[in-house]
Design a protein around this motif. Sequence first.
Motif, PDB file in Angstrom:
ATOM      1  N   ARG A 272      42.749  31.160  46.328  1.00  0.00           N
ATOM      2  CA  ARG A 272      43.913  31.829  45.742  1.00  0.00           C
ATOM      3  C   ARG A 272      43.497  32.702  44.563  1.00  0.00           C
ATOM      4  O   ARG A 272      44.020  33.811  44.377  1.00  0.00           O
ATOM      5  N   TYR A 273      42.557  32.221  43.768  1.00  0.00           N
ATOM      6  CA  TYR A 273      42.075  33.016  42.633  1.00  0.00           C
ATOM      7  C   TYR A 273      41.359  34.266  43.126  1.00  0.00           C
ATOM      8  O   TYR A 273      41.522  35.359  42.556  1.00  0.00           O
ATOM      9  N   TYR A 274      40.578  34.131  44.198  1.00  0.00           N
ATOM     10  CA  TYR A 274      39.892  35.286  44.772  1.00  0.00           C
ATOM     11  C   TYR A 274      40.899  36.309  45.299  1.00  0.00           C
ATOM     12  O   TYR A 274      40.756  37.527  45.073  1.00  0.00           O
ATOM     13  N   ASP A 275      41.932  35.844  46.003  1.00  0.00           N
ATOM     14  CA  ASP A 275      42.969  36.752  46.498  1.00  0.00           C
ATOM     15  C   ASP A 275      43.701  37.431  45.348  1.00  0.00           C
ATOM     16  O   ASP A 275      44.061  38.618  45.441  1.00  0.00           O
ATOM     17  N   LYS A 276      43.920  36.704  44.266  1.00  0.00           N
ATOM     18  CA  LYS A 276      44.594  37.275  43.098  1.00  0.00           C
ATOM     19  C   LYS A 276      43.762  38.380  42.473  1.00  0.00           C
ATOM     20  O   LYS A 276      44.293  39.434  42.078  1.00  0.00           O
ATOM     21  N   ILE A 277      42.448  38.184  42.392  1.00  0.00           N
ATOM     22  CA  ILE A 277      41.572  39.209  41.834  1.00  0.00           C
ATOM     23  C   ILE A 277      41.585  40.459  42.708  1.00  0.00           C
ATOM     24  O   ILE A 277      41.697  41.591  42.214  1.00  0.00           O
ATOM     25  N   CYS A 278      41.474  40.271  44.023  1.00  0.00           N
ATOM     26  CA  CYS A 278      41.473  41.411  44.941  1.00  0.00           C
ATOM     27  C   CYS A 278      42.796  42.169  44.889  1.00  0.00           C
ATOM     28  O   CYS A 278      42.822  43.407  44.923  1.00  0.00           O
ATOM     29  N   GLU A 279      43.907  41.439  44.804  1.00  0.00           N
ATOM     30  CA  GLU A 279      45.221  42.086  44.730  1.00  0.00           C
ATOM     31  C   GLU A 279      45.357  42.894  43.442  1.00  0.00           C
ATOM     32  O   GLU A 279      45.914  44.004  43.452  1.00  0.00           O
ATOM     33  N   ALA A 280      44.842  42.364  42.326  1.00  0.00           N
ATOM     34  CA  ALA A 280      44.895  43.100  41.058  1.00  0.00           C
ATOM     35  C   ALA A 280      44.082  44.387  41.142  1.00  0.00           C
ATOM     36  O   ALA A 280      44.498  45.436  40.624  1.00  0.00           O
ATOM     37  N   GLN A 281      42.938  44.340  41.803  1.00  0.00           N
ATOM     38  CA  GLN A 281      42.135  45.546  41.957  1.00  0.00           C
ATOM     39  C   GLN A 281      42.818  46.558  42.863  1.00  0.00           C
ATOM     40  O   GLN A 281      42.747  47.769  42.607  1.00  0.00           O
ATOM     41  N   ARG A 282      43.479  46.088  43.916  1.00  0.00           N
ATOM     42  CA  ARG A 282      44.212  47.022  44.781  1.00  0.00           C
ATOM     43  C   ARG A 282      45.356  47.685  44.028  1.00  0.00           C
ATOM     44  O   ARG A 282      45.595  48.891  44.183  1.00  0.00           O
ATOM     45  N   GLN A 283      46.054  46.918  43.217  1.00  0.00           N
ATOM     46  CA  GLN A 283      47.134  47.498  42.426  1.00  0.00           C
ATOM     47  C   GLN A 283      46.605  48.533  41.446  1.00  0.00           C
ATOM     48  O   GLN A 283      47.213  49.585  41.235  1.00  0.00           O
ATOM     49  N   GLN A 284      45.458  48.241  40.837  1.00  0.00           N
ATOM     50  CA  GLN A 284      44.863  49.191  39.909  1.00  0.00           C
ATOM     51  C   GLN A 284      44.439  50.463  40.630  1.00  0.00           C
ATOM     52  O   GLN A 284      44.573  51.566  40.102  1.00  0.00           O
TER      53      GLN A 284
END
Length: 277
Positions: free
Chosen positions: A58-70
Motif C-alpha cells: 500500500r505504501y508503494y502504491d501511495k508513492i507511485c500515485e503521488a508521482q503520477r499526480q505530480q
Amino acid sequence: LHAATEWNFITKHNASFAEHFYNLKREGLQRVLLSRKQCIRSVFVMVALPYLWTKMKRYYDKICEAQRQQGLFGRRPQPKPKPKTLMQRLAVILSVLRERSVALFQRLFPLANTAYDITSLFYWITFAYERSDMPSIASHLLGYRLKRVITLDSTPDASMSTTSHVLEYFKHMFLVTVLGFKFMEWWYSNDEIQSASQSEQYIPPPTAPPPVAGSYALPNNTTHCAMCMKERQNPTVTPTGFVFCFSCISEHIARNGRCPITGIHLEQRALRRIYQS
C-alpha cells in the motif's frame, strides 16, 4: 483473532488452520513435534509478515500515485532556501535521507516482490509434484516439513472423553457450515448481478447546463480547452460534462471551487481523467 486461531491449531495439531483442514501437519527436521520457538515463529510468519507485506504494498502504491499526480500537474520542485541554523540543517539532512530512502524502496520493492512470487511458485510446484516436502521458503527458515496425516494419526484416540468427541464434531460442522454459507453467498450474488443487468434500462443523457455570465466561451474546435484555448493536454472531464486540460481545471477549482462554464460548485476529487488510445 487470526493470531489466536493459528496459535491454537499450531500448538494442538502441528498445523495451521488451512493445513489442518486439508489433513496436513508440520514435522520438525530434528523431531516430529514442533518446538515452542517454532510455533511462535510459525504464527509470526503466518500473521505478522503478511500484514507487514500488505502495508508495504500500500505504501508503494501511495508513492507511485503521488508521482503520477505530480506528473499530471506538471509541477517542478521549488528550490529550498539555504539553511541557517543547526536545526534547519538537521531538518534538511533528514529530509534528504527520507527522499533517498523512499527512492531506494521504490526501486527495490518490485524486485523483492517478483523474486518472492517466483520463489513461492517454485516451492509450490515442487511440493505439488512431490519433489519436496517443503511448501515454502518459510519452511526452510523455520525448519519443518509438511506431511499428510496418515490414517493412524487421524484415528480418534479411544481414551478421548465424550466432551472431546462433541467438540471435534462441532469443529467439523463449523467448517462445513462456513463453506455452505460462502457458497450460498456466491450463488445469490450471481443471481442478483444477472437480474440487475437484465432490468437495466437506457437512461438518456441530461441536457447541458447553461453557461453563466462572465464564464469562459466554448471554443469552436472541440479538441481545444475553453480556458487556455489550446489543444487539451491530459484531458479531464468535470461532473458538469465539460472537458479541459488537467492543469487548467485543477488550478481553477483550487482558486475558485466552481466550474468555469456553469459556475456550479466543484471539488478536486470530482475530476476524472480521460484516457485516449
